[in-house]
Motif scaffolding. Structure first.
Motif, PDB file in Angstrom:
ATOM      1  N   UNK A  81       1.137  -1.112  -0.004  1.00 47.61           N
ATOM      2  CA  UNK A  81      -0.021   0.093   0.044  1.00 47.61           C
ATOM      3  C   UNK A  81       0.725   1.437   0.002  1.00 47.61           C
ATOM      4  N   UNK A  82       1.981   1.201   0.852  1.00 48.49           N
ATOM      5  CA  UNK A  82       2.840   2.459   1.082  1.00 48.49           C
ATOM      6  C   UNK A  82       3.493   2.739  -0.333  1.00 48.49           C
ATOM      7  N   UNK A  83       3.686   1.853  -1.223  1.00 46.37           N
ATOM      8  CA  UNK A  83       4.428   2.134  -2.355  1.00 46.37           C
ATOM      9  C   UNK A  83       3.849   2.064  -3.608  1.00 46.37           C
ATOM     10  N   UNK A  84       2.456   1.899  -3.532  1.00 47.82           N
ATOM     11  CA  UNK A  84       1.793   1.709  -4.588  1.00 47.82           C
ATOM     12  C   UNK A  84       1.850   0.461  -5.448  1.00 47.82           C
ATOM     13  N   UNK A  85       2.409  -0.634  -5.000  1.00 47.01           N
ATOM     14  CA  UNK A  85       2.602  -1.799  -5.741  1.00 47.01           C
ATOM     15  C   UNK A  85       1.479  -2.114  -6.404  1.00 47.01           C
ATOM     16  N   UNK A  86       1.341  -3.057  -7.458  1.00 47.39           N
ATOM     17  CA  UNK A  86       0.412  -3.643  -7.875  1.00 47.39           C
ATOM     18  C   UNK A  86      -0.494  -4.693  -7.031  1.00 47.39           C
ATOM     19  N   UNK A  87       0.192  -5.098  -5.995  1.00 47.66           N
ATOM     20  CA  UNK A  87      -0.696  -6.057  -5.269  1.00 47.66           C
ATOM     21  C   UNK A  87       0.175  -6.814  -4.270  1.00 47.66           C
ATOM     22  N   UNK A  88      -0.338  -7.848  -3.605  1.00 52.43           N
ATOM     23  CA  UNK A  88       0.438  -8.542  -2.636  1.00 52.43           C
ATOM     24  C   UNK A  88       0.541 -10.136  -2.857  1.00 52.43           C
ATOM     25  N   UNK A  89       1.446 -10.693  -2.172  1.00 50.36           N
ATOM     26  CA  UNK A  89       1.466 -12.362  -2.281  1.00 50.36           C
ATOM     27  C   UNK A  89       1.221 -12.888  -0.789  1.00 50.36           C
ATOM     28  N   UNK A  90       0.477 -13.562  -0.587  1.00 51.30           N
ATOM     29  CA  UNK A  90       0.047 -13.974   0.807  1.00 51.30           C
ATOM     30  C   UNK A  90       0.204 -15.428   1.026  1.00 51.30           C
ATOM     31  N   UNK A  91       0.965 -15.713   2.277  1.00 50.54           N
ATOM     32  CA  UNK A  91       1.099 -17.021   2.847  1.00 50.54           C
ATOM     33  C   UNK A  91      -0.011 -17.397   3.620  1.00 50.54           C
ATOM     34  N   UNK A  92      -0.130 -18.692   4.323  1.00 56.30           N
ATOM     35  CA  UNK A  92      -1.173 -19.300   5.096  1.00 56.30           C
ATOM     36  C   UNK A  92      -1.252 -18.343   6.528  1.00 56.30           C
ATOM     37  N   UNK A  93       0.002 -18.017   6.956  1.00 47.49           N
ATOM     38  CA  UNK A  93       0.048 -17.106   8.161  1.00 47.49           C
ATOM     39  C   UNK A  93       0.169 -15.555   8.074  1.00 47.49           C
ATOM     40  N   UNK A  94      -0.127 -15.121   6.904  1.00 46.57           N
ATOM     41  CA  UNK A  94      -0.235 -13.511   6.449  1.00 46.57           C
ATOM     42  C   UNK A  94      -1.817 -13.078   6.650  1.00 46.57           C
ATOM     43  N   UNK A  95      -1.898 -11.870   6.314  1.00 44.03           N
ATOM     44  CA  UNK A  95      -3.236 -11.464   6.276  1.00 44.03           C
ATOM     45  C   UNK A  95      -4.231 -12.145   5.438  1.00 44.03           C
ATOM     46  N   UNK A  96      -5.489 -12.254   6.060  1.00 45.51           N
ATOM     47  CA  UNK A  96      -6.477 -13.084   5.182  1.00 45.51           C
ATOM     48  C   UNK A  96      -6.758 -12.125   3.904  1.00 45.51           C
ATOM     49  N   UNK A  97      -6.775 -12.898   2.745  1.00 47.04           N
ATOM     50  CA  UNK A  97      -6.863 -12.076   1.398  1.00 47.04           C
ATOM     51  C   UNK A  97      -8.114 -11.300   1.480  1.00 47.04           C
ATOM     52  N   UNK A  98      -9.320 -11.516   2.087  1.00 50.77           N
ATOM     53  CA  UNK A  98     -10.503 -10.807   2.034  1.00 50.77           C
ATOM     54  C   UNK A  98     -10.015  -9.477   2.768  1.00 50.77           C
ATOM     55  N   UNK A  99      -9.454  -9.429   3.873  1.00 55.76           N
ATOM     56  CA  UNK A  99      -8.984  -8.200   4.386  1.00 55.76           C
ATOM     57  C   UNK A  99      -7.978  -7.450   3.680  1.00 55.76           C
ATOM     58  N   UNK A 100      -7.199  -8.092   2.990  1.00 57.11           N
ATOM     59  CA  UNK A 100      -6.275  -7.523   2.141  1.00 57.11           C
ATOM     60  C   UNK A 100      -6.912  -6.854   1.036  1.00 57.11           C
ATOM     61  N   UNK A 101      -7.918  -7.282   0.455  1.00 50.27           N
ATOM     62  CA  UNK A 101      -8.957  -6.828  -0.402  1.00 50.27           C
ATOM     63  C   UNK A 101      -9.546  -5.410  -0.034  1.00 50.27           C
ATOM     64  N   UNK A 102      -9.675  -5.475   1.116  1.00 54.01           N
ATOM     65  CA  UNK A 102     -10.642  -4.140   1.465  1.00 54.01           C
ATOM     66  C   UNK A 102      -9.672  -3.268   1.697  1.00 54.01           C
ATOM     67  N   UNK A 103      -8.460  -3.276   2.081  1.00 51.50           N
ATOM     68  CA  UNK A 103      -7.290  -2.597   2.367  1.00 51.50           C
ATOM     69  C   UNK A 103      -7.014  -1.927   1.022  1.00 51.50           C
ATOM     70  N   UNK A 104      -6.437  -2.876  -0.067  1.00 48.44           N
ATOM     71  CA  UNK A 104      -5.939  -2.461  -1.327  1.00 48.44           C
ATOM     72  C   UNK A 104      -6.856  -2.113  -2.307  1.00 48.44           C
ATOM     73  N   UNK A 105      -8.073  -2.696  -2.144  1.00 50.82           N
ATOM     74  CA  UNK A 105      -9.158  -2.326  -3.347  1.00 50.82           C
ATOM     75  C   UNK A 105      -9.302  -3.325  -4.354  1.00 50.82           C
TER      76      UNK A 105
END
Length: 224
Positions: A81-105
């Motif tokens: 989010x801070x650098x304006x990247x295209x997105x994120x790759x998440x592992x099983x212990x990272x943030x839930x994808x649904x929450x990441x979607x709410x944050x990143x759009x």
């Protein structure tokens, strides 16, 4: 109902890991891979501070300008989010994808690691744009407590996505070199995620170009 997404080109995901600094400047390595066939660049660094992660990600993003390859940040939604990247790759212990979607759009690219059937079921229910299955083979690029899936294990997990979400790109990761890239593509992969097979090769540009040719040829042979 998860909306259908096909906005990511996962044919060749070049992972720029923090451990590659002995090979050169990470931003330069990322640009070299992107200019020679990588369709997606992922920045991964398990050791760096948040400040250093942001600085490195900004440099990589700038270096990728004009290449057409988007930047994905591993694990860190805040850094993406801070650098304006295209997105994120998440592992099983990272943030839930649904929450990441709410944050990143809605336009962000969100990927997920899949190591077993439970991970696959979770990914099928999540708002992700691609998944990466592995490790398929043994690798020295990352400590992995799970045994390699092998081609048969990969194919079993791949089949779950082919049935439930056939539009979802399913990549393969871990221990993939030029010889094995064709094998995982024939087992159903949409593309490959590679570290050593590109960045530890004697000639990085040539290795990236060769890997891209192998992927494209394998996809063409199966009519994808």
């Amino acid at each position: 109902m998860i909306e259908k997404r096909s906005k990511v080109d996962f044919r060749l995901n070049a992972i720029v890991d923090g451990s590659l600094r002995d090979r050169g400047n990470l931003a330069d390595l990322a640009a070299l891979a992107a200019r020679n066939g990588a369709t997606l660049i992922q920045y991964r660094d398990k050791e760096a501070s948040t400040r250093d992660l942001i600085g490195e990600a900004l440099a990589i993003r700038a270096a990728l300008a004009g290449t057409g390859a988007p930047l994905i940040v591993n694990d860190r939604v805040d850094v993406a989010l801070a650098v304006g990247a295209a997105g994120v790759h998440l592992g099983r212990e990272d943030m839930d994808p649904a929450m990441a979607r709410r944050i990143l759009g809605p336009d962000a690219l969100i990927g997920a690691t899949v190591k077993n059937a439970a991970d696959a079921e979770a990914a099928l229910a999540a708002p992700v744009d691609y998944v990466c299955v592995g490790g398929v083979f043994a690798t020295l690029s990352k400590r992995n407590p799970d045994p390699p899936l092998g081609l048969e294990g990969f194919a079993r997990l791949r089949a779950l996505f082919a049935e439930a979400r056939p539009e979802l790109p399913v990549g393969a990761i871990a221990g993939i070199d030029a010889a094995r890239a064709g094998e995982v593509l024939r087992a159903g992969a949409s593309g490959v995620a590679v570290i050593s097979g590109i960045f530890r090769a004697p000639e990085i540009a040539a290795a990236a170009a060769r890997m891209r040719r192998i992927v494209d040829q394998a996809l063409a042979e199966r009519g994808s």
